[in-house]
Design a protein around this motif. Structure first.
Motif, mmCIF file in Angstrom:
data_model
loop_
_atom_site.group_PDB
_atom_site.id
_atom_site.type_symbol
_atom_site.label_atom_id
_atom_site.label_comp_id
_atom_site.label_asym_id
_atom_site.label_seq_id
_atom_site.Cartn_x
_atom_site.Cartn_y
_atom_site.Cartn_z
ATOM 1 N N GLU A 1 13.879 -31.080 67.746
ATOM 2 C CA GLU A 1 13.590 -32.025 66.668
ATOM 3 C C GLU A 1 14.799 -32.913 66.411
ATOM 4 O OE1 GLU A 1 12.504 -29.723 63.272
ATOM 5 O OE2 GLU A 1 10.560 -29.116 64.092
ATOM 6 N N LEU A 2 14.535 -34.155 66.026
ATOM 7 C CA LEU A 2 15.576 -35.130 65.717
ATOM 8 C C LEU A 2 15.451 -35.506 64.255
ATOM 9 C CD1 LEU A 2 17.822 -36.925 67.051
ATOM 10 C CD2 LEU A 2 16.085 -38.720 67.187
ATOM 11 N N ASN A 3 16.562 -35.472 63.538
ATOM 12 C CA ASN A 3 16.556 -35.807 62.119
ATOM 13 C C ASN A 3 17.093 -37.225 61.903
ATOM 14 O OD1 ASN A 3 17.727 -32.598 62.175
ATOM 15 N ND2 ASN A 3 15.833 -33.030 61.076
ATOM 16 N N TYR A 4 16.465 -37.928 60.956
ATOM 17 C CA TYR A 4 16.949 -39.277 60.650
ATOM 18 C C TYR A 4 16.486 -39.662 59.249
ATOM 19 C CZ TYR A 4 12.188 -40.912 61.733
ATOM 20 O OH TYR A 4 10.828 -41.110 61.750
ATOM 21 N N VAL A 5 17.072 -40.731 58.737
ATOM 22 C CA VAL A 5 16.671 -41.306 57.459
ATOM 23 C C VAL A 5 16.006 -42.634 57.755
ATOM 24 C CG1 VAL A 5 17.462 -42.160 55.227
ATOM 25 C CG2 VAL A 5 18.537 -40.134 56.238
ATOM 26 N N ASP A 6 14.797 -42.837 57.232
ATOM 27 C CA ASP A 6 14.064 -44.054 57.569
ATOM 28 C C ASP A 6 14.542 -45.246 56.743
ATOM 29 O OD1 ASP A 6 12.904 -43.885 55.063
ATOM 30 O OD2 ASP A 6 10.928 -43.303 55.782
ATOM 31 N N ALA A 7 13.897 -46.397 56.947
ATOM 32 C CA ALA A 7 14.331 -47.635 56.300
ATOM 33 C C ALA A 7 14.218 -47.558 54.778
ATOM 34 C CB ALA A 7 13.505 -48.799 56.829
ATOM 35 N N GLY B 1 15.000 -44.896 53.101
ATOM 36 C CA GLY B 1 15.941 -43.883 52.649
ATOM 37 C C GLY B 1 15.377 -42.486 52.595
ATOM 38 N N LEU B 2 14.201 -42.293 53.182
ATOM 39 C CA LEU B 2 13.575 -40.972 53.181
ATOM 40 C C LEU B 2 13.986 -40.179 54.407
ATOM 41 C CD1 LEU B 2 9.976 -42.020 52.069
ATOM 42 C CD2 LEU B 2 11.825 -41.118 50.629
ATOM 43 N N ARG B 3 14.181 -38.902 54.226
ATOM 44 C CA ARG B 3 14.542 -38.017 55.325
ATOM 45 C C ARG B 3 13.307 -37.725 56.175
ATOM 46 N NH1 ARG B 3 18.402 -34.122 56.680
ATOM 47 N NH2 ARG B 3 17.582 -32.255 57.684
ATOM 48 N N GLU B 4 13.424 -37.903 57.475
ATOM 49 C CA GLU B 4 12.308 -37.709 58.388
ATOM 50 C C GLU B 4 12.732 -36.825 59.561
ATOM 51 O OE1 GLU B 4 9.254 -38.627 58.087
ATOM 52 O OE2 GLU B 4 9.270 -40.173 56.543
ATOM 53 N N THR B 5 11.738 -36.261 60.231
ATOM 54 C CA THR B 5 11.977 -35.445 61.421
ATOM 55 C C THR B 5 11.040 -35.900 62.523
ATOM 56 O OG1 THR B 5 12.634 -33.525 60.105
ATOM 57 C CG2 THR B 5 11.981 -33.120 62.386
ATOM 58 N N ALA B 6 11.595 -36.219 63.689
ATOM 59 C CA ALA B 6 10.787 -36.539 64.867
ATOM 60 C C ALA B 6 10.753 -35.309 65.760
ATOM 61 C CB ALA B 6 11.382 -37.722 65.618
ATOM 62 N N ARG B 7 9.540 -34.940 66.183
ATOM 63 C CA ARG B 7 9.361 -33.727 66.969
ATOM 64 C C ARG B 7 9.015 -34.055 68.413
ATOM 65 N NH1 ARG B 7 7.806 -32.966 61.778
ATOM 66 N NH2 ARG B 7 8.636 -31.089 60.749
ATOM 67 N N ALA B 8 9.033 -33.024 69.257
ATOM 68 C CA ALA B 8 8.745 -33.210 70.676
ATOM 69 C C ALA B 8 7.409 -33.920 70.846
ATOM 70 C CB ALA B 8 8.733 -31.861 71.389
ATOM 71 N N GLY B 9 7.399 -34.928 71.728
ATOM 72 C CA GLY B 9 6.205 -35.704 71.978
ATOM 73 C C GLY B 9 6.154 -36.995 71.187
ATOM 74 N N GLN B 10 7.201 -37.279 70.392
ATOM 75 C CA GLN B 10 7.208 -38.511 69.603
ATOM 76 C C GLN B 10 8.205 -39.518 70.173
ATOM 77 O OE1 GLN B 10 7.681 -36.934 65.535
ATOM 78 N NE2 GLN B 10 5.478 -37.240 65.273
ATOM 79 N N PHE C 1 22.545 -39.956 66.385
ATOM 80 C CA PHE C 1 21.512 -38.973 66.690
ATOM 81 C C PHE C 1 21.998 -37.607 66.231
ATOM 82 C CE2 PHE C 1 21.208 -42.440 69.700
ATOM 83 C CZ PHE C 1 19.845 -42.716 69.752
ATOM 84 N N GLN C 2 21.161 -36.899 65.462
ATOM 85 C CA GLN C 2 21.578 -35.585 64.980
ATOM 86 C C GLN C 2 20.383 -34.647 64.882
ATOM 87 O OE1 GLN C 2 23.266 -36.747 61.144
ATOM 88 N NE2 GLN C 2 21.535 -35.776 60.101
ATOM 89 N N THR C 3 20.677 -33.367 65.002
ATOM 90 C CA THR C 3 19.639 -32.347 64.914
ATOM 91 C C THR C 3 20.180 -31.166 64.133
ATOM 92 O OG1 THR C 3 18.071 -31.040 66.234
ATOM 93 C CG2 THR C 3 20.313 -31.215 67.085
ATOM 94 N N GLU C 4 19.293 -30.200 63.868
ATOM 95 C CA GLU C 4 19.724 -29.009 63.139
ATOM 96 C C GLU C 4 19.556 -27.793 64.046
ATOM 97 O OE1 GLU C 4 17.894 -29.037 59.262
ATOM 98 O OE2 GLU C 4 19.030 -30.825 58.661
ATOM 99 N N SER C 5 18.945 -26.735 63.559
ATOM 100 C CA SER C 5 18.943 -25.478 64.310
ATOM 101 C C SER C 5 18.107 -25.537 65.586
ATOM 102 C CB SER C 5 18.436 -24.339 63.422
ATOM 103 O OG SER C 5 17.111 -24.591 62.987
#
Length: 288
Positions: free
Chosen positions: A208-214, A216-225, A237-241
């Motif tokens: 999963e990839l973590n980001y903040v959208d336009a 200002g909301l926190r979002e997560t992109a998952r495999a296949g996106q 580019f940043q991720t967590e566990s």
């Protein structure tokens, strides 16, 4: 990192019954110069054993990257090459290529790979085809101290604030295309400055990839996106566990209208009809 749009890959089938996940846009050209990206990922050989028997192309470039397993490539230029895990293959098909891609018999751990289509500018669509692969050399890679590893598959890449840049042996893609594989360990992160490009996309193939959208909301992109990024924003580019694996696509739009039919992508219906006629009359030659 500013994400302009997010799309989900859709299941599809191609070749001789090969199951794939596909991102494509031949109409609005929102990923210009990229037209399509197919991901093959399965441990079940029934999903890919049929492979891709001989078929033609004109007017596009195909870029293949294998992470697990492999294919044997054959074409009418006389190239017969096994493309294995870690290998890249690029074909600028130009006026015409006939090729096949069949699973290697000794690939026993499933198959995971990508094929990407790039449009070619009109002035190059009828030039002689070009073939290149990296089967005899490793793709260059660079690591940062934050758990990010970048592998240059095409073009030149580097982490922001790092004076070292790595360059793939594959250069000269249409639309100044550059492609890389970015992997992030748990809680890993890395920053790339991609402002020289007008098109920047990232496909999440694992984790999963973590980001903040336009907004200002926190979002997560998952495999296949598949993410379309703002190239004028320094891309962090940043991720967590979960960690993450990303295929990065960058380039400059060709900005030409296209007409496509199956494996042919040209600039007018008349050119498409000529491509079909040329293939039917045997002008694309045959695989050796």
């Amino acid at each position: 990192m500013k994400v302009l749009n997010r799309y989900s890959a859709l299941p599809a089938m191609d070749g001789d019954g090969v199951n794939i996940n596909r991102i494509a846009d031949f109409d609005k050209l929102r990923f210009d110069p990229y037209l399509m990206m197919d991901e093959i990922k399965s441990d079940n050989e029934q999903d890919f054993i049929g492979g891709f028997p001989p078929h033609p192309h004109r007017g596009i470039e195909t870029f293949t990257y294998i992470r697990t397993g492999g294919f044997e490539h054959r074409d009418q230029m006389g190239n017969v090459k096994p493309i294995r895990a870690g290998d890249v293959q690029w074909m600028s098909t130009g006026s015409g290529v006939v090729h096949s891609e069949m699973p290697l018999a000794d690939a026993k751990k499933g198959l995971h790979g990508f094929q990407i289509w790039l449009n070619m500018p009109a002035k190059h669509k009828m030039r002689p085809p070009i073939y290149q692969d990296t089967s005899k050399q490793a793709n260059p890679c660079i690591d940062n101290e934050h758990g990010a590893k970048l592998v240059a598959l095409a073009g030149s890449w580097g982490f922001n604030h790092d004076p070292h840049e790595i360059s793939s042996s594959i250069q000269g893609l249409a639309g100044h295309g550059a492609i890389a594989d970015l992997t992030l360990a748990e809680y890993g992160h890395g920053t790339l400055n991609l402002a020289e490009y007008q098109t920047v996309c990232a496909y999440v193939y694992q984790g999963e990839l973590n980001y903040v959208d336009a907004q200002g909301l926190r979002e997560t992109a998952r495999a296949g996106q598949f993410l379309v990024l703002d190239p004028h924003d320094v891309s962090h580019f940043q991720t967590e566990s979960t960690g993450a694996g990303l295929l990065l696509l960058a380039g400059k739009p060709i900005n030409e209208e296209i007409v496509y039919m199956g494996p042919f992508v040209m600039n007018s219906q008349a050119e498409i009809e000529q491509a079909v006629l040329d293939y039917q009359q045997g002008l694309f030659e045959q695989i050796f």
